[in-house]
Design a protein around this motif. Structure first.
Motif, PDB file in Angstrom:
ATOM      1  N   VAL A 237       0.853  -1.204   0.000  1.00 26.43           N
ATOM      2  CA  VAL A 237       0.000   0.000   0.000  1.00 26.43           C
ATOM      3  C   VAL A 237       0.880   1.243   0.000  1.00 26.43           C
ATOM      4  CG1 VAL A 237      -1.640   1.330   1.390  1.00 26.43           C
ATOM      5  CG2 VAL A 237      -1.950  -1.139   1.121  1.00 26.43           C
ATOM      6  N   CYS A 238       1.881   1.238   0.899  1.00 22.83           N
ATOM      7  CA  CYS A 238       2.769   2.405   1.000  1.00 22.83           C
ATOM      8  C   CYS A 238       3.507   2.636  -0.312  1.00 22.83           C
ATOM      9  CB  CYS A 238       3.783   2.217   2.120  1.00 22.83           C
ATOM     10  SG  CYS A 238       3.022   1.986   3.733  1.00 22.83           S
ATOM     11  N   ALA A 239       3.975   1.528  -0.911  1.00 23.72           N
ATOM     12  CA  ALA A 239       4.813   1.631  -2.099  1.00 23.72           C
ATOM     13  C   ALA A 239       4.054   2.200  -3.291  1.00 23.72           C
ATOM     14  CB  ALA A 239       5.387   0.265  -2.458  1.00 23.72           C
ATOM     15  N   THR A 240       2.729   2.110  -3.244  1.00 26.99           N
ATOM     16  CA  THR A 240       1.935   2.578  -4.389  1.00 26.99           C
ATOM     17  C   THR A 240       1.160   3.851  -4.067  1.00 26.99           C
ATOM     18  OG1 THR A 240       0.244   1.003  -3.664  1.00 26.99           O
ATOM     19  CG2 THR A 240       1.683   0.319  -5.471  1.00 26.99           C
ATOM     20  N   SER A 241       1.538   4.527  -2.984  1.00 25.70           N
ATOM     21  CA  SER A 241       0.765   5.709  -2.555  1.00 25.70           C
ATOM     22  C   SER A 241       1.573   6.997  -2.566  1.00 25.70           C
ATOM     23  CB  SER A 241       0.239   5.509  -1.136  1.00 25.70           C
ATOM     24  OG  SER A 241      -0.454   4.311  -1.015  1.00 25.70           O
ATOM     25  N   ASP A 242       2.682   7.028  -3.257  1.00 22.19           N
ATOM     26  CA  ASP A 242       3.531   8.221  -3.262  1.00 22.19           C
ATOM     27  C   ASP A 242       4.130   8.533  -1.896  1.00 22.19           C
ATOM     28  OD1 ASP A 242       2.940   8.630  -5.957  1.00 22.19           O
ATOM     29  OD2 ASP A 242       1.149   9.798  -5.458  1.00 22.19           O
ATOM     30  N   VAL A 243       4.138   7.566  -0.996  1.00 21.61           N
ATOM     31  CA  VAL A 243       4.841   7.776   0.275  1.00 21.61           C
ATOM     32  C   VAL A 243       6.330   7.814  -0.054  1.00 21.61           C
ATOM     33  CG1 VAL A 243       5.406   6.794   2.542  1.00 21.61           C
ATOM     34  CG2 VAL A 243       3.089   6.556   1.611  1.00 21.61           C
ATOM     35  N   PRO A 244       7.034   8.917   0.282  1.00 23.70           N
ATOM     36  CA  PRO A 244       8.452   8.984  -0.090  1.00 23.70           C
ATOM     37  C   PRO A 244       9.242   7.840   0.548  1.00 23.70           C
ATOM     38  CG  PRO A 244       7.655  11.118   0.666  1.00 23.70           C
ATOM     39  CD  PRO A 244       6.576  10.130   0.972  1.00 23.70           C
ATOM     40  N   ALA A 245      10.251   7.378  -0.172  1.00 24.10           N
ATOM     41  CA  ALA A 245      11.054   6.262   0.325  1.00 24.10           C
ATOM     42  C   ALA A 245      11.603   6.580   1.710  1.00 24.10           C
ATOM     43  CB  ALA A 245      12.208   6.000  -0.641  1.00 24.10           C
ATOM     44  N   GLY A 246      11.482   5.643   2.609  1.00 21.52           N
ATOM     45  CA  GLY A 246      12.054   5.790   3.951  1.00 21.52           C
ATOM     46  C   GLY A 246      11.101   6.350   4.986  1.00 21.52           C
ATOM     47  N   VAL A 247       9.987   6.934   4.549  1.00 18.60           N
ATOM     48  CA  VAL A 247       9.052   7.526   5.521  1.00 18.60           C
ATOM     49  C   VAL A 247       8.328   6.426   6.297  1.00 18.60           C
ATOM     50  CG1 VAL A 247       6.948   8.909   5.773  1.00 18.60           C
ATOM     51  CG2 VAL A 247       8.792   9.684   4.272  1.00 18.60           C
ATOM     52  N   VAL A 248       7.999   5.341   5.609  1.00 12.30           N
ATOM     53  CA  VAL A 248       7.458   4.173   6.298  1.00 12.30           C
ATOM     54  C   VAL A 248       8.345   2.976   5.950  1.00 12.30           C
ATOM     55  CG1 VAL A 248       5.487   2.618   6.585  1.00 12.30           C
ATOM     56  CG2 VAL A 248       5.092   5.049   6.155  1.00 12.30           C
TER      57      VAL A 248
END
Lengths: 291, 502
Positions: free
Chosen positions: A196-207
């Motif tokens: 989910v995180c990887a496909t949601s524009d969450v910047p790398a390393g934030v989660v």
């Protein structure tokens, strides 16, 4: 002829990528019923933990430096992606925990709604927790909450998904970077959540999400100098003391809450801005006010 | 001529005379008429359950005047049994105190504030005699702020349910609070601890620092005068062992500590396997950043009050000066000039800028750092030529240049009138250097450019950021640190949080 299942091996989620554990170890994810193995999952090591903390530390200032509106939209996007995987999560929860599909659907829906809620808090919590201070002198003085930094979230076993989301979202919306230690008992939902995180524009390393054995990692989390706060739930007294003893070394903030499985569905308790407060630092700014 | 409010306020902290003198001025000290007026008993007991009580430990120890090395009087050393008695008194008093109509609770606290104001002169003299700080500071800063803290928090008693909206309609007190305070602002720290605790319906056992117990005991007299119910505040003097017994006591529900980071970490470990709450206000190595576009004269006054206020015995002292490269020469010149006019000596003299170092032990710590600074290759500027009194513990205000970030004097808290001067080229470098420390208590930034000041203030890891000012305190303004400078806030709305169950 029956078709052979493709058994998926879930990997860690570190710095926006899905690496295998450097230790090369894996664990079986047992099904709740029968002898079936649902999947294999990485048994994350201390080194994986360190890598995740390093990634979080690098990502955090930029995450905090984004506009709150932007953080809100990214977290809302996470809710959208989770909504799209609603059935997958409900099934994964059902097979891991043995709960009914109705119950696991309810948990997934609550998790989606929780993300929506905290997406909304991103640009509002500072207005709730900060204030202007009427000091006795010619100064303009105000207090604003700022993110604490790198937060390690130690997930409760139940509810596996809602527990994770409820502990992740408050520090994340405030501009912290998070390393999630998945429930050891039910690690599958956490592993899928990385997607989910990887496909949601969450910047790398934030989660970052680590699966593995909690006992191996706990002391290391507590002692890590670049971890600034720890959030955990339903922890026994001994583990809590382990966290606090190590945390004292660099004055980490430790928040350990107790919450029954039902209470995670309590919107008042779980979606209040006061769940964000343990992961912010109050900064008070003075400036002379004169002509 | 600059007539801004800022420079007026600064001048109450640091005397601005002798601006035109190029050589150190050798003035005769004025007599200090305050000296004779205060009565101090030969011996003080513990304040437990509303009465001064002889210690069960049967031990007393001397407190001395650091400016003369003479014994002022003896105070009790609380043993384990004394701590138990004090905690029991606080525990017994707590339910009734919490049940008291909030506005009645407030009225006791307003009375305390008033009596501190009325006895201000006496408190200031005792503070300066016992601790060594200049009378101008105890008179104009410590005592008035202590009174303000009680006055401010008195008003919260009947408004607590509005303090944390949505976190529960009826916040509850925590219970008995064990509070341990340092020697640098003895009365003020007592007020910082006691006032919010009482406002929230808690009761307290307070342990003042070993070297500065007298104003807390005078506060106990005030508590008697205002007829505060017995047991609501207990004041026990003693050393580290008394403090340890307090922290370990099972009936103490919350620990509040102000002091060194080292001890703070120890206390955090002591309560690790308990349900006790803890807040820590620990050390600092605060950066004070001067940009070339700052108003340099004001900035220099800010540097002076930042590091030399209270002999540098200030956890938030601006002990790391970061000056933008183009302004280093002028800042060092002005600093040198200004340092020459600071008067070191008798704390009870109204003209004194730098009083006595609090204790012999602290003086030797400072000397150790001066030595370390020199050994590592920094240049020590001891430009203040004031003759020092023969007796007492003294350290002339000074600063180091040629300091590298890796030097001990740039990294460790000295807690004395010693400044480390460093330079930077870009705002990024200033921030990088400023934040490169395990501490995060306070910071200063000086520039006349508004956008820059907000950006720097936002990115500094510090609980208090003073922009174009330094070392300002107020009961309504939360104080406390980031990182290893501790957690929890004291003062203001946020300061109530640690004393309430929401």
């Amino acid at each position: 002829m029956t078709r052979l299942n493709v058994l998926k091996t879930y990997k860690l989620y570190i710095n926006g990528a899905f690496p295998r554990t450097e230790s090369g170890r894996s664990m079986k994810v047992p099904a709740a019923k029968g002898a079936e193995v649902l999947a294999h999952i990485c048994q994350g090591s201390r080194k994986d933990m360190r890598n995740a903390v390093e990634a979080a530390r690098a990502a955090q200032p930029k995450w905090a430096g984004r506009t709150a509106y932007n953080r809100a939209q990214i977290m809302y996007r996470m809710a959208e992606m989770l909504e799209g995987k609603r059935d997958e999560f409900a099934e994964a929860l059902k097979h891991s925990t043995g709960n009914t599909i109705a119950a696991t659907r309810k948990e997934v829906d609550a998790s989606i709604d929780r993300l929506v809620c905290f997406a909304g808090w991103a640009d509002k919590y500072a207005q709730m927790l900060g204030c202007n201070n009427a000091v006795a002198g010619p100064y303009y003085n105000f207090t604003v909450p700022e993110p604490t930094g790198v937060i390690v979230v130690v997930c409760p076993d139940e509810p596996a998904l809602l527990g994770l989301v409820s502990l992740l979202a408050p520090p994340m919306c405030a501009g912290n970077a998070v390393v999630v230690i998945a429930s050891e008992k039910y690690s599958l939902p956490a592993a899928v959540f990385g997607e989910v995180c990887a496909t949601s524009d969450v910047p790398a390393g934030v989660v970052n999400i680590i699966t593995g054995k909690r006992a191996e990692l706990l002391e290391h989390i507590a002692n890590h100098r670049n971890v600034h706060a720890i959030s955990a739930a339903n922890m026994n007294k001994r583990d809590r003391a382990t966290l606090r003893m190590g945390a004292a070394e660099n004055v980490k903030r430790v928040s350990v809450i107790k919450r029954s499985a039902d209470a995670w569905f309590d919107v008042d308790a779980c979606e209040s801005p006061w769940t964000i407060e343990p992961f912010v630092e109050m900064k008070t700014i003075w400036h002379p006010s004169a002509t | 001529m600059d007539t801004s409010a800022e420079s007026r306020t600064q001048s109450t902290l640091i005397n601005g005379e002798a601006e035109s003198a190029s050589e150190p001025v050798q003035w005769e000290y004025s007599p200090a008429p305050e000296r004779a007026a205060v009565e101090i008993a030969d011996r003080y007991d513990l304040f437990i359950n509303g009465k001064f009580t002889a210690p069960k430990s049967r031990k007393h120890f001397a407190t001395i005047n650091p400016a003369t090395e003479q014994v002022i009087c003896e105070v009790a050393e609380a043993g384990k049994a004394d701590v138990t008695a004090a905690v029991a008194a606080a525990k017994a008093a707590q339910p009734k105190w919490a049940r008291l109509k909030p506005q009645e609770r407030a009225k006791y606290m307003y009375r305390i504030a008033r009596r501190i104001q009325e006895r201000a002169r006496e408190l200031a003299i005792i503070e300066s005699t016992d601790g060594g700080k200049p009378i101008r500071e105890s008179r104009d800063v410590d005592v008035p702020l202590a009174a303000q803290h009680f006055f401010y928090h008195a008003g919260w008693c009947d408004k607590l349910r509005y303090a944390f909206p949505g976190a529960g309609r009826d916040p509850k007190p925590v219970g008995v609070c064990g509070q341990i305070i340092p020697w640098n602002f003895p009365l003020l720290m007592a007020a910082w601890k006691i006032a919010p605790a009482l406002a929230c319906g808690n009761t307290c056992v307070l342990k003042p620092a070993e070297t500065t117990p007298l104003t807390a005991l005078r506060l106990a007299e005030i508590l008697e005068e205002v007829e505060l119910p017995a047991g609501v505040v207990n004041i026990i003097t003693g050393g580290p062992e008394s403090g340890r017994a307090l922290v370990e006591h099972n009936d103490v529900k919350k620990i509040a500590f102000t002091g060194s980071t080292e001890v703070g970490k120890l206390l955090a470990k002591m309560v690790a396997d308990t349900d006790k709450r803890i807040t820590l206000e620990l050390g600092g190595k605060s950066p004070n950043i001067i940009f070339a576009d700052a108003s340099i004269d004001q900035a220099v006054e800010g540097i002076i009050s930042g590091i030399y206020f209270n002999q540098g015995h200030v956890c938030c002292a601006g002990s790391r000066l970061l000056v933008e490269e183009g302004a280093v020469d002028i800042v060092v010149d002005k600093l040198t000039h200004r340092l020459q006019s600071l008067r070191v000596g008798d704390p009870l003299d109204k003209n004194t800028d730098i009083g006595a170092i609090n204790s012999k032990a602290q003086l030797s710590t400072i000397h150790k750092y001066l030595e370390a600074g020199r050994n590592e290759g920094a240049a020590l500027h001891e430009v203040n030529g004031q003759p020092l009194p023969r007796k007492g513990y003294w350290c002339r205000p000074c600063f180091f240049t040629g300091v590298q970030p890796s030097h001990v004097v740039a990294r460790e808290e000295i807690f004395g009138p010693v400044l480390a001067v460093m330079s930077f080229r870009t705002p990024e470098e200033a921030l990088e250097r400023a934040n490169n420390t395990p501490y995060g208590l306070a910071a200063g930034v000086w520039t006349d450019k508004g956008s820059k000041i907000f950006e720097i203030a936002r990115r500094l890891d510090a609980g208090v950021v003073w922009c174009n000012t330094y070392n300002k305190f107020d009961a309504a303004s939360p104080f406390g640190g980031f990182k290893e400078s501790g957690f929890g806030r004291e003062g203001g709305l946020q300061g109530l949080r640690a004393y309430l169950e929401l």
